[in-house]
Design a protein around this motif. Structure first.
Motif, PDB file in Angstrom:
ATOM      1  N   UNK A   1       0.802  -1.219   0.000  1.00  0.00           N
ATOM      2  CA  UNK A   1       0.000   0.000   0.000  1.00  0.00           C
ATOM      3  C   UNK A   1       0.838   1.274   0.000  1.00  0.00           C
ATOM      4  N   UNK A   2       2.058   1.177  -0.462  1.00  0.00           N
ATOM      5  CA  UNK A   2       2.899   2.349  -0.651  1.00  0.00           C
ATOM      6  C   UNK A   2       3.662   2.797   0.584  1.00  0.00           C
ATOM      7  N   UNK A   3       4.725   3.543   0.320  1.00  0.00           N
ATOM      8  CA  UNK A   3       5.574   4.099   1.376  1.00  0.00           C
ATOM      9  C   UNK A   3       5.628   5.608   1.189  1.00  0.00           C
ATOM     10  N   UNK A   4       5.165   6.342   2.190  1.00  0.00           N
ATOM     11  CA  UNK A   4       5.171   7.804   2.167  1.00  0.00           C
ATOM     12  C   UNK A   4       6.291   8.302   3.070  1.00  0.00           C
ATOM     13  N   UNK A   5       7.119   9.188   2.539  1.00  0.00           N
ATOM     14  CA  UNK A   5       8.124   9.865   3.345  1.00  0.00           C
ATOM     15  C   UNK A   5       7.674  11.307   3.533  1.00  0.00           C
ATOM     16  N   UNK A   6       7.457  11.696   4.780  1.00  0.00           N
ATOM     17  CA  UNK A   6       7.068  13.067   5.109  1.00  0.00           C
ATOM     18  C   UNK A   6       8.328  13.789   5.571  1.00  0.00           C
ATOM     19  N   UNK A   7       8.739  14.809   4.831  1.00  0.00           N
ATOM     20  CA  UNK A   7       9.897  15.630   5.195  1.00  0.00           C
ATOM     21  C   UNK A   7       9.328  16.912   5.784  1.00  0.00           C
ATOM     22  N   UNK A   8       9.424  17.056   7.093  1.00  0.00           N
ATOM     23  CA  UNK A   8       8.702  18.146   7.744  1.00  0.00           C
ATOM     24  C   UNK A   8       9.235  18.414   9.139  1.00  0.00           C
TER      25      UNK A   8
ATOM     26  N   UNK B   1       5.658  22.674   7.965  1.00  0.00           N
ATOM     27  CA  UNK B   1       6.480  23.168   9.058  1.00  0.00           C
ATOM     28  C   UNK B   1       7.964  23.244   8.780  1.00  0.00           C
ATOM     29  N   UNK B   2       8.366  23.426   7.530  1.00  0.00           N
ATOM     30  CA  UNK B   2       9.803  23.500   7.239  1.00  0.00           C
ATOM     31  C   UNK B   2      10.417  24.840   7.626  1.00  0.00           C
ATOM     32  N   UNK B   3       9.656  25.906   7.539  1.00  0.00           N
ATOM     33  CA  UNK B   3      10.205  27.209   7.874  1.00  0.00           C
ATOM     34  C   UNK B   3      11.103  27.742   6.763  1.00  0.00           C
ATOM     35  N   UNK B   4      11.937  28.729   7.114  1.00  0.00           N
ATOM     36  CA  UNK B   4      12.775  29.394   6.114  1.00  0.00           C
ATOM     37  C   UNK B   4      14.187  29.589   6.643  1.00  0.00           C
ATOM     38  N   UNK B   5      14.881  28.514   6.942  1.00  0.00           N
ATOM     39  CA  UNK B   5      16.262  28.635   7.383  1.00  0.00           C
ATOM     40  C   UNK B   5      17.162  27.715   6.564  1.00  0.00           C
ATOM     41  N   UNK B   6      18.408  27.623   6.968  1.00  0.00           N
ATOM     42  CA  UNK B   6      19.386  26.847   6.209  1.00  0.00           C
ATOM     43  C   UNK B   6      19.006  25.367   6.142  1.00  0.00           C
ATOM     44  N   UNK B   7      18.520  24.807   7.265  1.00  0.00           N
ATOM     45  CA  UNK B   7      18.112  23.401   7.281  1.00  0.00           C
ATOM     46  C   UNK B   7      16.998  23.139   6.271  1.00  0.00           C
TER      47      UNK B   7
ATOM     48  N   UNK C   1      16.236  24.852   3.607  1.00  0.00           N
ATOM     49  CA  UNK C   1      16.778  24.969   2.254  1.00  0.00           C
ATOM     50  C   UNK C   1      17.490  23.694   1.840  1.00  0.00           C
ATOM     51  N   UNK C   2      18.269  23.121   2.755  1.00  0.00           N
ATOM     52  CA  UNK C   2      19.005  21.890   2.454  1.00  0.00           C
ATOM     53  C   UNK C   2      18.063  20.721   2.162  1.00  0.00           C
ATOM     54  N   UNK C   3      17.060  20.510   3.017  1.00  0.00           N
ATOM     55  CA  UNK C   3      16.188  19.350   2.818  1.00  0.00           C
ATOM     56  C   UNK C   3      15.296  19.529   1.587  1.00  0.00           C
ATOM     57  N   UNK C   4      14.899  20.758   1.288  1.00  0.00           N
ATOM     58  CA  UNK C   4      14.118  20.996   0.066  1.00  0.00           C
ATOM     59  C   UNK C   4      14.979  20.699  -1.147  1.00  0.00           C
ATOM     60  N   UNK C   5      16.201  21.212  -1.158  1.00  0.00           N
ATOM     61  CA  UNK C   5      17.112  20.994  -2.279  1.00  0.00           C
ATOM     62  C   UNK C   5      17.372  19.501  -2.495  1.00  0.00           C
TER      63      UNK C   5
END
Length: 135
Positions: A41-48, A117-123, A125-129
């Protein structure tokens, strides 16, 4: 896994059409076979969940579990680890304190939920990239 940007407005207007719900078909979709495995039934990764926003990732994971995902993982700041395991023990929590630490978790999921809930900091930016960079 292929990563694509979705234009939600175009997708909804072109792909989705109203349909009458057939109770028999609905029942078939809601009842899983007795020999089913969570991997079916799939694997979801939530990056948050940056510092101070851990609840956003937890709520997203809870929604994924309740919507029927077979396996749900949460990649979040390590300071949210214990709260995540207490609130939603069925979620596999991955402590991620840099974009590089996230890399090893990006190859296995069927889909990635990026952003609560990622916000706007260096961390963030890194995880989005790292999440959007081609495999």
């Amino acid at each position: 896994m292929t990563r694509v940007a979705i234009n939600v407005t175009n997708y909804l207007t072109k792909k989705m059409k109203a349909q009458k719900i057939n109770p028999i078909n609905l029942k078939k979709k809601l009842i899983r076979p007795s020999d089913a495995h969570k991997g079916d039934f799939g694997h979801v990764l939530v990056v948050a969940g940056n510092i101070g926003f851990g609840g956003a990732g937890l709520l997203a994971c809870k929604a994924e579990v309740q919507s029927g995902a077979g396996l749900v993982s949460l990649a979040t700041r390590s300071c949210h680890l214990s709260a995540s395991l207490s609130f939603c023990p069925e979620v596999m929590v991955k402590p991620v304190d840099s974009g590089q630490a996230l890399e090893k978790y990006l190859n296995s999921p069927s889909i990635i939920c990026l952003g609560p809930g990622l916000g706007k900091d260096y961390w963030s930016e890194q995880v989005i990239y790292k999440s959007l960079e081609p495999i």
